[in-house]
Design a protein around this motif. Structure first.
Motif, PDB file in Angstrom:
ATOM      1  N   PRO A 137       0.824  -1.204   0.000  1.00 49.93           N
ATOM      2  CA  PRO A 137       0.000   0.000   0.000  1.00 49.93           C
ATOM      3  C   PRO A 137       0.865   1.263   0.000  1.00 49.93           C
ATOM      4  N   GLY A 138       0.466   2.214  -0.828  1.00 46.98           N
ATOM      5  CA  GLY A 138       1.205   3.467  -0.962  1.00 46.98           C
ATOM      6  C   GLY A 138       2.159   3.493  -2.144  1.00 46.98           C
ATOM      7  N   ALA A 139       2.524   2.328  -2.660  1.00 49.45           N
ATOM      8  CA  ALA A 139       3.430   2.283  -3.813  1.00 49.45           C
ATOM      9  C   ALA A 139       2.695   2.783  -5.059  1.00 49.45           C
ATOM     10  N   ALA A 140       3.450   3.345  -5.992  1.00 51.70           N
ATOM     11  CA  ALA A 140       2.876   3.856  -7.236  1.00 51.70           C
ATOM     12  C   ALA A 140       3.376   3.025  -8.410  1.00 51.70           C
ATOM     13  N   LEU A 141       2.480   2.728  -9.313  1.00 49.92           N
ATOM     14  CA  LEU A 141       2.794   1.967 -10.523  1.00 49.92           C
ATOM     15  C   LEU A 141       2.462   2.817 -11.738  1.00 49.92           C
ATOM     16  N   PRO A 142       3.233   2.673 -12.820  1.00 47.48           N
ATOM     17  CA  PRO A 142       2.862   3.387 -14.045  1.00 47.48           C
ATOM     18  C   PRO A 142       1.628   2.731 -14.664  1.00 47.48           C
ATOM     19  N   ALA A 143       0.823   3.527 -15.308  1.00 48.47           N
ATOM     20  CA  ALA A 143      -0.384   3.016 -15.956  1.00 48.47           C
ATOM     21  C   ALA A 143      -0.619   3.784 -17.248  1.00 48.47           C
ATOM     22  N   THR A 144      -1.427   3.217 -18.099  1.00 46.34           N
ATOM     23  CA  THR A 144      -1.901   3.887 -19.307  1.00 46.34           C
ATOM     24  C   THR A 144      -3.418   3.793 -19.272  1.00 46.34           C
ATOM     25  N   VAL A 145      -4.095   4.913 -19.525  1.00 47.97           N
ATOM     26  CA  VAL A 145      -5.553   4.973 -19.423  1.00 47.97           C
ATOM     27  C   VAL A 145      -6.132   5.637 -20.666  1.00 47.97           C
ATOM     28  N   VAL A 146      -7.247   5.105 -21.138  1.00 45.20           N
ATOM     29  CA  VAL A 146      -8.048   5.778 -22.157  1.00 45.20           C
ATOM     30  C   VAL A 146      -9.164   6.475 -21.380  1.00 45.20           C
ATOM     31  N   PRO A 147      -9.070   7.802 -21.200  1.00 44.90           N
ATOM     32  CA  PRO A 147     -10.026   8.496 -20.334  1.00 44.90           C
ATOM     33  C   PRO A 147     -11.489   8.336 -20.738  1.00 44.90           C
ATOM     34  N   ALA A 148     -11.779   8.264 -22.027  1.00 40.70           N
ATOM     35  CA  ALA A 148     -13.167   8.215 -22.485  1.00 40.70           C
ATOM     36  C   ALA A 148     -13.913   6.986 -21.963  1.00 40.70           C
TER      37      ALA A 148
END
Length: 155
Positions: A137-148
């Motif tokens: 908990p608290g760790a950050a991971l890279p992500a890719t998101v399609v906002p729509a």
């Protein structure tokens, strides 16, 4: 707004081709057995004929069902990858909680994530990952998101 959905596992072009060939091979035995049973010379006895017909029909339904499901999964994976590549934006996935997951013989973790980035409202989603001591908990991971449509991928 749509429900967040994790993109299907990425399959490259060669993997997609091989998967399609395997799923096509799963579809074929039932119909081939059905055709063979109907065109045998000399024709089998009535009992053998109906047994062969029932077995061929069962193999056709099961094989075509699994084959079509597999082909759809491959197509969805490729479509998700193209969509993320074309419309995805970089984001950050913060781990909110970590829970052990036992899925048959494949243990792992279920992560509750808060995914945020430019151009969209933050949202939460659950993902399954292999066991990794860095996933806390608290760790950050890279992500890719399609906002729509809130399609996302965590590498």
């Amino acid at each position: 707004m749509s429900t967040p959905r994790q993109a299907e596992a990425r399959i490259g072009p060669l993997g997609a081709l091989l998967c399609r060939l395997v799923f096509l091979a799963i579809c074929l035995p039932g119909p081939a057995l059905l055709v063979a049973g109907l065109t045998l010379d000399p024709p089998p006895s009535p009992g053998e004929f109906w047994g062969l017909l029932a077995g061929a029909a069962f193999m056709t339904v099961v094989g075509v069902g699994f084959g079509v499901l597999g082909l759809r999964l491959v197509a969805r994976s490729r479509r998700d990858a193209r969509h993320l590549s074309a419309a995805g934006v970089a984001a950050t996935a913060e781990i909110l909680s970590v829970a052990d997951r036992v899925d048959g013989e494949d243990p792992g973790l279920t992560l509750r994530l808060r995914i945020s980035g430019p151009g969209f409202a933050a949202f939460e989603a659950d993902v399954n990952r292999p066991v990794d001591p860095a996933l806390v908990p608290g760790a950050a991971l890279p992500a890719t998101v399609v906002p729509a449509d809130r399609l996302f991928s965590i590498p």
